[in-house]
Design an enzyme around this catalytic site. Structure first.
Site, PDB file in Angstrom:
ATOM      1  N   GLY A  53       1.089  -7.536 -15.348  1.00 18.76           N
ATOM      2  CA  GLY A  53       0.086  -7.524 -16.398  1.00 18.76           C
ATOM      3  C   GLY A  53       0.340  -8.588 -17.457  1.00 18.76           C
ATOM      4  N   GLU A 103      -7.087  -0.651 -10.862  1.00 23.66           N
ATOM      5  CA  GLU A 103      -6.547  -1.322 -12.041  1.00 23.66           C
ATOM      6  C   GLU A 103      -7.503  -2.389 -12.575  1.00 23.66           C
ATOM      7  OE1 GLU A 103      -2.060  -1.966 -11.722  1.00 23.66           O
ATOM      8  OE2 GLU A 103      -2.611  -1.678  -9.632  1.00 23.66           O
ATOM      9  N   TYR A 107      -0.702   1.138 -21.238  1.00 20.31           N
ATOM     10  CA  TYR A 107      -1.636   0.095 -21.649  1.00 20.31           C
ATOM     11  C   TYR A 107      -2.336   0.309 -22.984  1.00 20.31           C
ATOM     12  CZ  TYR A 107      -0.993  -1.283 -16.817  1.00 20.31           C
ATOM     13  OH  TYR A 107      -0.428  -1.673 -15.627  1.00 20.31           O
ATOM     14  N   SER A 119       0.410   1.015 -11.750  1.00 19.80           N
ATOM     15  CA  SER A 119       0.038   1.544 -13.070  1.00 19.80           C
ATOM     16  C   SER A 119       0.115   3.065 -13.152  1.00 19.80           C
ATOM     17  CB  SER A 119      -1.376   1.087 -13.454  1.00 19.80           C
ATOM     18  OG  SER A 119      -1.430  -0.307 -13.562  1.00 19.80           O
ATOM     19  N   ASP A 147      10.659  -2.829 -11.552  1.00 18.79           N
ATOM     20  CA  ASP A 147      10.819  -1.620 -12.355  1.00 18.79           C
ATOM     21  C   ASP A 147      12.044  -0.871 -11.862  1.00 18.79           C
ATOM     22  OD1 ASP A 147       8.535  -2.276 -13.752  1.00 18.79           O
ATOM     23  OD2 ASP A 147       7.215  -1.118 -12.446  1.00 18.79           O
ATOM     24  N   ASN A 150       6.370  -5.715  -8.819  1.00 18.97           N
ATOM     25  CA  ASN A 150       5.019  -6.145  -9.145  1.00 18.97           C
ATOM     26  C   ASN A 150       4.937  -7.655  -8.959  1.00 18.97           C
ATOM     27  OD1 ASN A 150       3.905  -3.551 -10.675  1.00 18.97           O
ATOM     28  ND2 ASN A 150       6.001  -3.904 -11.351  1.00 18.97           N
TER      29      ASN A 150
END
Length: 335
Positions: free
Chosen positions: A297, A38, A236, A166, A277, A293
């Site tokens: 991000g 990532e 992304y 990701s 998530d 996470n």
């Protein structure tokens, strides 16, 4: 969490920032890049964070852990760091352990919580032991009985590396014949591979902030990717992926997702911030945890800034507030 409670978080953030002196933060390092799969996203996140801090008058400097020797970190004389690393060697407890040894305050979860959350199997075991819903799973090996796996988990099922994020190395398997190739793809990225029941329904995410009993859930976001495929590109780079905040779901559903995400965050011992998530089963309406996470991000497509904005906190203020948490007394050591 009720709307009024969310707005109270936003009000508290604004109040804390209004009363702070950015010079008290000292020299700040933004850890970015790294060596994981990532890396590209980490560079995007880190540069966004760096520019946000500079815009707020913070003495902030980039430090790419993938290009520079980590012995240089001590020589930089940072007073604290913002971790914008994703995946292994940044989100897995390793860099956190180094920072603990250097006695350098950092954003995000500590060593133990980071190490647990990066491991999807360990994470699931903890959630299950706490009575939290997550899809049925099993660890795969090259000698796994593919027919037995499909019988246990049902089809379609999901195969993915246990330590990647990701959606890297992830495959939605629709037949037993597809399992060996899915395993090989995941195994090419990781030493541990996990298969789990595929929950069909709405894809949701819920950011969390704070620590311990004071932890809070931010607004839930509903993700609608093109062709229902939320892969690396659609996460992304695609402008076709839709993000709904508010979700359009009932208050009852949103609150149940927030409660589940918050319990998942606390069970792992996370702190400062994180993002759970979740899949909402279209048949039963039940939410299922997928992963946590601990270094979310912070790109233009990222979800924590989106939820924070819905709670009244803009991107740069969110970044500054997260950094401000490094000045607070940490409870529970390096968990």
């Amino acid at each position: 969490m009720a709307k009024g409670t969310i707005s109270l978080w936003g009000d508290r953030v604004k109040s804390q920032l209004a009363n702070m002196n950015v010079e008290s933060l000292g020299r700040v390092g933004v850890l970015l890049g790294g060596r994981s799969g990532e890396r590209e996203i980490s560079l995007m996140s880190g540069n966004g964070v760096l520019q946000a801090l500079i815009s707020k008058g913070v003495d902030a400097h980039a430090f790419d852990t993938g290009l520079r020797n980590l012995t240089d970190l001590a020589n930089e004389k940072f007073d604290r760091v913002f971790i914008s690393l994703h995946g292994r060697y940044g989100e897995d407890g390793t860099i956190q352990g180094l920072l603990e040894l250097l006695e350098l305050p950092y954003t995000g979860s500590g060593v133990l919580a980071s190490a647990l959350a990066i491991d999807k199997i360990a994470t699931k075991q903890i959630w299950i032991s706490n009575g939290l819903s997550t899809p049925e799973f099993e660890e795969l090996t090259a000698n796994s009985d593919w027919n037995a796996v499909a019988k246990h988990l049902g089809l379609p099922l999901i195969v993915k590396p246990a330590h990647e994020g990701s959606s890297l190395g992830l495959t939605k398997v629709k037949s037993v014949a597809e399992l060996p190739a899915a395993y090989e793809l995941a195994a090419s990225l990781d030493t541990k591979v996990v298969a789990e029941t595929c929950i069909v329904g709405d894809e949701l995410t819920c950011p969390l902030v704070g620590q311990g009993e004071s932890a809070e859930a931010l607004p839930v976001i509903k993700i609608i990717p093109p062709q229902a495929n939320y892969d690396f590109h659609n996460k992304y780079f695609s402008d076709e992926t839709q993000y709904l905040c508010p979700t359009g779901l009932s208050d009852e559903v949103n609150e149940s997702v927030q409660a589940l995400a918050l319990a998942a965050y606390k069970a792992l011992g996370c702190r400062t911030w994180g993002r759970a998530d979740v899949m909402l089963d279209q048949k039963t309406g039940k939410p299922y945890l997928l992963e946590m996470n601990t270094s979310p991000g912070m790109t233009s497509h990222s979800l924590v800034p989106m939820a924070a904005k819905a709670a009244g906190v803009e991107y740069a203020d969110l970044v500054l507030w997260l950094l401000l948490q490094t000045m607070q007394k940490k409870e529970g050591g390096s968990a």
